[in-house]
Design a protein around this motif. Structure first.
Motif, PDB file in Angstrom:
ATOM      1  N   MET A   1       0.844  -1.200   0.000  1.00  0.00           N
ATOM      2  CA  MET A   1       0.000   0.000   0.000  1.00  0.00           C
ATOM      3  C   MET A   1       0.871   1.239   0.000  1.00  0.00           C
ATOM      4  N   THR A   2       0.717   2.076  -1.001  1.00  0.00           N
ATOM      5  CA  THR A   2       1.457   3.337  -1.057  1.00  0.00           C
ATOM      6  C   THR A   2       0.496   4.500  -1.257  1.00  0.00           C
ATOM      7  N   ASP A   3      -0.697   4.356  -0.705  1.00  0.00           N
ATOM      8  CA  ASP A   3      -1.688   5.434  -0.742  1.00  0.00           C
ATOM      9  C   ASP A   3      -1.628   6.206   0.577  1.00  0.00           C
ATOM     10  N   VAL A   4      -1.734   7.514   0.490  1.00  0.00           N
ATOM     11  CA  VAL A   4      -1.831   8.332   1.687  1.00  0.00           C
ATOM     12  C   VAL A   4      -2.843   9.448   1.426  1.00  0.00           C
ATOM     13  N   HIS A   5      -3.780   9.596   2.345  1.00  0.00           N
ATOM     14  CA  HIS A   5      -4.743  10.695   2.292  1.00  0.00           C
ATOM     15  C   HIS A   5      -4.212  11.815   3.175  1.00  0.00           C
ATOM     16  N   VAL A   6      -4.228  13.024   2.648  1.00  0.00           N
ATOM     17  CA  VAL A   6      -3.581  14.145   3.331  1.00  0.00           C
ATOM     18  C   VAL A   6      -4.568  15.293   3.495  1.00  0.00           C
ATOM     19  N   VAL A   7      -4.726  15.757   4.721  1.00  0.00           N
ATOM     20  CA  VAL A   7      -5.582  16.905   5.010  1.00  0.00           C
ATOM     21  C   VAL A   7      -4.694  18.116   5.254  1.00  0.00           C
ATOM     22  N   VAL A   8      -4.926  19.168   4.471  1.00  0.00           N
ATOM     23  CA  VAL A   8      -4.150  20.411   4.585  1.00  0.00           C
ATOM     24  C   VAL A   8      -5.111  21.590   4.605  1.00  0.00           C
ATOM     25  N   PRO A   9      -4.692  22.731   5.142  1.00  0.00           N
ATOM     26  CA  PRO A   9      -5.542  23.927   5.080  1.00  0.00           C
ATOM     27  C   PRO A   9      -5.793  24.344   3.636  1.00  0.00           C
ATOM     28  N   GLU A  10      -6.945  24.906   3.395  1.00  0.00           N
ATOM     29  CA  GLU A  10      -7.335  25.274   2.035  1.00  0.00           C
ATOM     30  C   GLU A  10      -6.351  26.237   1.387  1.00  0.00           C
ATOM     31  N   GLU A  11      -5.721  27.102   2.176  1.00  0.00           N
ATOM     32  CA  GLU A  11      -4.851  28.134   1.597  1.00  0.00           C
ATOM     33  C   GLU A  11      -3.409  27.660   1.427  1.00  0.00           C
ATOM     34  N   ILE A  12      -3.171  26.368   1.380  1.00  0.00           N
ATOM     35  CA  ILE A  12      -1.816  25.844   1.289  1.00  0.00           C
ATOM     36  C   ILE A  12      -1.013  26.481   0.163  1.00  0.00           C
ATOM     37  N   ASP A  13      -1.653  26.781  -0.961  1.00  0.00           N
ATOM     38  CA  ASP A  13      -0.934  27.333  -2.112  1.00  0.00           C
ATOM     39  C   ASP A  13      -1.232  28.806  -2.350  1.00  0.00           C
ATOM     40  N   ASP A  14      -1.785  29.497  -1.346  1.00  0.00           N
ATOM     41  CA  ASP A  14      -2.138  30.910  -1.494  1.00  0.00           C
ATOM     42  C   ASP A  14      -0.867  31.761  -1.484  1.00  0.00           C
ATOM     43  N   PRO A  15      -0.513  32.411  -2.605  1.00  0.00           N
ATOM     44  CA  PRO A  15       0.738  33.175  -2.652  1.00  0.00           C
ATOM     45  C   PRO A  15       0.713  34.425  -1.786  1.00  0.00           C
ATOM     46  N   THR A  16      -0.473  34.854  -1.350  1.00  0.00           N
ATOM     47  CA  THR A  16      -0.549  36.047  -0.510  1.00  0.00           C
ATOM     48  C   THR A  16      -0.296  35.729   0.964  1.00  0.00           C
ATOM     49  N   ARG A  17      -0.248  34.410   1.306  1.00  0.00           N
ATOM     50  CA  ARG A  17      -0.030  34.032   2.703  1.00  0.00           C
ATOM     51  C   ARG A  17       0.977  32.890   2.790  1.00  0.00           C
ATOM     52  N   VAL A  66     -12.257   8.380   3.901  1.00  0.00           N
ATOM     53  CA  VAL A  66     -10.992   7.638   3.817  1.00  0.00           C
ATOM     54  C   VAL A  66     -11.263   6.178   4.161  1.00  0.00           C
ATOM     55  N   PRO A  67     -10.821   5.246   3.331  1.00  0.00           N
ATOM     56  CA  PRO A  67     -11.095   3.825   3.582  1.00  0.00           C
ATOM     57  C   PRO A  67     -10.530   3.359   4.916  1.00  0.00           C
ATOM     58  N   SER A  68     -11.218   2.452   5.577  1.00  0.00           N
ATOM     59  CA  SER A  68     -10.759   1.892   6.843  1.00  0.00           C
ATOM     60  C   SER A  68      -9.368   1.288   6.686  1.00  0.00           C
ATOM     61  N   GLY A  69      -8.526   1.547   7.643  1.00  0.00           N
ATOM     62  CA  GLY A  69      -7.149   1.080   7.585  1.00  0.00           C
ATOM     63  C   GLY A  69      -6.224   1.975   6.805  1.00  0.00           C
ATOM     64  N   GLY A  70      -6.774   3.024   6.175  1.00  0.00           N
ATOM     65  CA  GLY A  70      -5.961   3.925   5.370  1.00  0.00           C
ATOM     66  C   GLY A  70      -5.094   4.838   6.218  1.00  0.00           C
ATOM     67  N   VAL A  71      -4.025   5.357   5.599  1.00  0.00           N
ATOM     68  CA  VAL A  71      -3.141   6.301   6.257  1.00  0.00           C
ATOM     69  C   VAL A  71      -3.684   7.708   6.028  1.00  0.00           C
ATOM     70  N   LEU A  72      -3.893   8.430   7.128  1.00  0.00           N
ATOM     71  CA  LEU A  72      -4.402   9.798   7.061  1.00  0.00           C
ATOM     72  C   LEU A  72      -3.358  10.718   7.676  1.00  0.00           C
ATOM     73  N   LEU A  73      -2.718  11.520   6.847  1.00  0.00           N
ATOM     74  CA  LEU A  73      -1.703  12.480   7.267  1.00  0.00           C
ATOM     75  C   LEU A  73      -2.380  13.843   7.386  1.00  0.00           C
ATOM     76  N   VAL A  74      -2.315  14.447   8.575  1.00  0.00           N
ATOM     77  CA  VAL A  74      -3.067  15.677   8.830  1.00  0.00           C
ATOM     78  C   VAL A  74      -2.123  16.782   9.286  1.00  0.00           C
ATOM     79  N   ASP A  75      -2.229  17.937   8.651  1.00  0.00           N
ATOM     80  CA  ASP A  75      -1.486  19.108   9.099  1.00  0.00           C
ATOM     81  C   ASP A  75      -1.967  19.493  10.497  1.00  0.00           C
ATOM     82  N   ARG A  92     -10.013   3.470  13.491  1.00  0.00           N
ATOM     83  CA  ARG A  92     -10.348   2.992  12.144  1.00  0.00           C
ATOM     84  C   ARG A  92      -9.255   3.312  11.143  1.00  0.00           C
ATOM     85  N   LEU A  93      -8.562   4.432  11.363  1.00  0.00           N
ATOM     86  CA  LEU A  93      -7.563   4.916  10.419  1.00  0.00           C
ATOM     87  C   LEU A  93      -6.185   4.972  11.070  1.00  0.00           C
ATOM     88  N   ARG A  94      -5.170   5.025  10.231  1.00  0.00           N
ATOM     89  CA  ARG A  94      -3.793   5.185  10.713  1.00  0.00           C
ATOM     90  C   ARG A  94      -3.471   6.687  10.628  1.00  0.00           C
TER      91      ARG A  94
END
Length: 354
Positions: A1-17, A66-75, A92-94
């Protein structure tokens, strides 16, 4: 398994911040994707780390998908104030949390929720040893579950510098925690010497504070010598570093200080406050540190260091030589991704239970 679900703030790519946390997230996710991982990115709307009910509901919808057992990477900007959403899903999640800033260290009311979500996570990633130690002290986390994965830095051409050393640069959002008022006070104390200072950082996060900084500059007669240019990214930021003799970072709090290594990657010495992970970012050479650290909230000490820098050509040469030495030992974002992969690999190798 090389899937990772990642939660990031919406403005991650906002050039003004632009921020160190956003840059870290983006660069690491891009590196993981380049290494063949399926990175499922989920930007979540909300005024993180002060979300409302709608923001929590949006996050809950993402996590439930996110599927059960999945990796959830959270900011951590999201995770640390979303224990009600994340802690119940930890069985349920990693769940892996990347902590750029420990909210509970500055806001005691945030500490219980942050403790709950970090304690429930399979692993916690910090960007400095200082932050790791802070979390262990604050929350009594399992030391084996808290890992340091320091930011990388891109290779860059050496900045040529000037003979006078008077081109100063501060790269930081203009907010109270970044110490710009102390910087103005320090610069006023060396106003008799030749220098100019560019302040590159967001001006929209705390407009009232920006106005206070501008007023203080005007009162000190420095408005024509200190330029607040707003956030710089890409070629504009490269040009600012290329023109700089010295990076000045007067922060009152800093978990790492990525701008420190960005300056060192160009052979630019650093004067900064000895807070948080800044000493780790500055590092050492065989001849000593490639800059000077001063106490936070002490503009007199910063002014004394600046006076030495501006008046002593030998000191400038020594610190620049050390910065060039440190430059050769810096590591790139690929190394950061490798460190995160080791953490994710360990988490994936665990059983499905919490």
């Amino acid at each position: 398994m090389t899937d990772v679900h990642v939660v990031v703030p919406e403005e991650i790519d906002d050039p003004t911040r632009p921020s160190g946390g956003n840059t870290y997230d983006r660069r690491v996710l891009d590196e993981l994707a380049a290494l063949g991982w399926a990175v499922h990115e989920h930007p979540v709307a909300g005024a993180w780390p002060r979300p409302d009910a709608a923001a929590h509901a949006g996050l809950a919808t993402v996590v439930a998908g996110v599927p059960s057992g999945g990796v959830l990477l959270v900011d951590g900007l999201v995770a640390s104030c979303a224990d009600g959403v994340l802690a119940p899903e930890a069985s349920r999640l990693r769940v892996v949390v990347v902590v750029h800033l420990a909210l509970g260290s500055a806001d005691p009311e945030a500490a219980p929720g942050e403790r709950r979500v970090l304690g429930a996570a399979r692993a916690v990633v910090t960007t400095s040893g200082w932050t790791r130690g802070l979390l262990l002290d604050l929350y009594g986390l399992d030391p084996a579950a808290v890992h340091v994965v320091a930011p990388g830095v891109d290779e860059a051409p050496v900045s040529p510098g000037t003979t006078s050393g008077g081109e100063l640069l501060c790269v930081a959002a203009v907010t109270p925690a970044k110490g710009h008022l102390d910087l103005v006070s320090a610069l006023a104390l060396v106003g008799d010497l030749p220098w100019r200072c560019v302040v590159a950082g967001a001006l929209t996060i705390d407009p009232r504070h920006v106005l206070e900084v501008r007023d203080r500059l005007a009162s000190a007669g420095l408005a024509d010598r200190v330029r607040l240019v707003g956030p710089l990214t890409g070629p504009a930021l490269e040009q600012a570093y290329a023109a700089a003799d010295l990076l000045v970072l007067p922060s009152l709090a800093e978990t790492y200080g990525m701008v420190v290594t960005e300056a060192l990657a160009r052979g630019v010495p650093v004067f900064a406050t000895a807070v948080g992970g800044v000493p780790e970012a500055l590092g050492e050479t065989a001849d000593g540190p490639p800059g000077i650290l001063v106490p936070p909230g002490d503009p007199e000490s910063l002014a004394a260091a600046l006076r030495s820098w501006l008046g002593d050509e030998g000191l400038r040469e020594r610190l620049r030589d050390r910065a060039l030495q440190r430059r050769r030992r810096l590591t790139g974002w690929g190394r950061t991704a490798e460190g995160l992969l080791r953490v994710l690999g360990d988490v994936m190798g665990e059983g499905p239970g919490g």
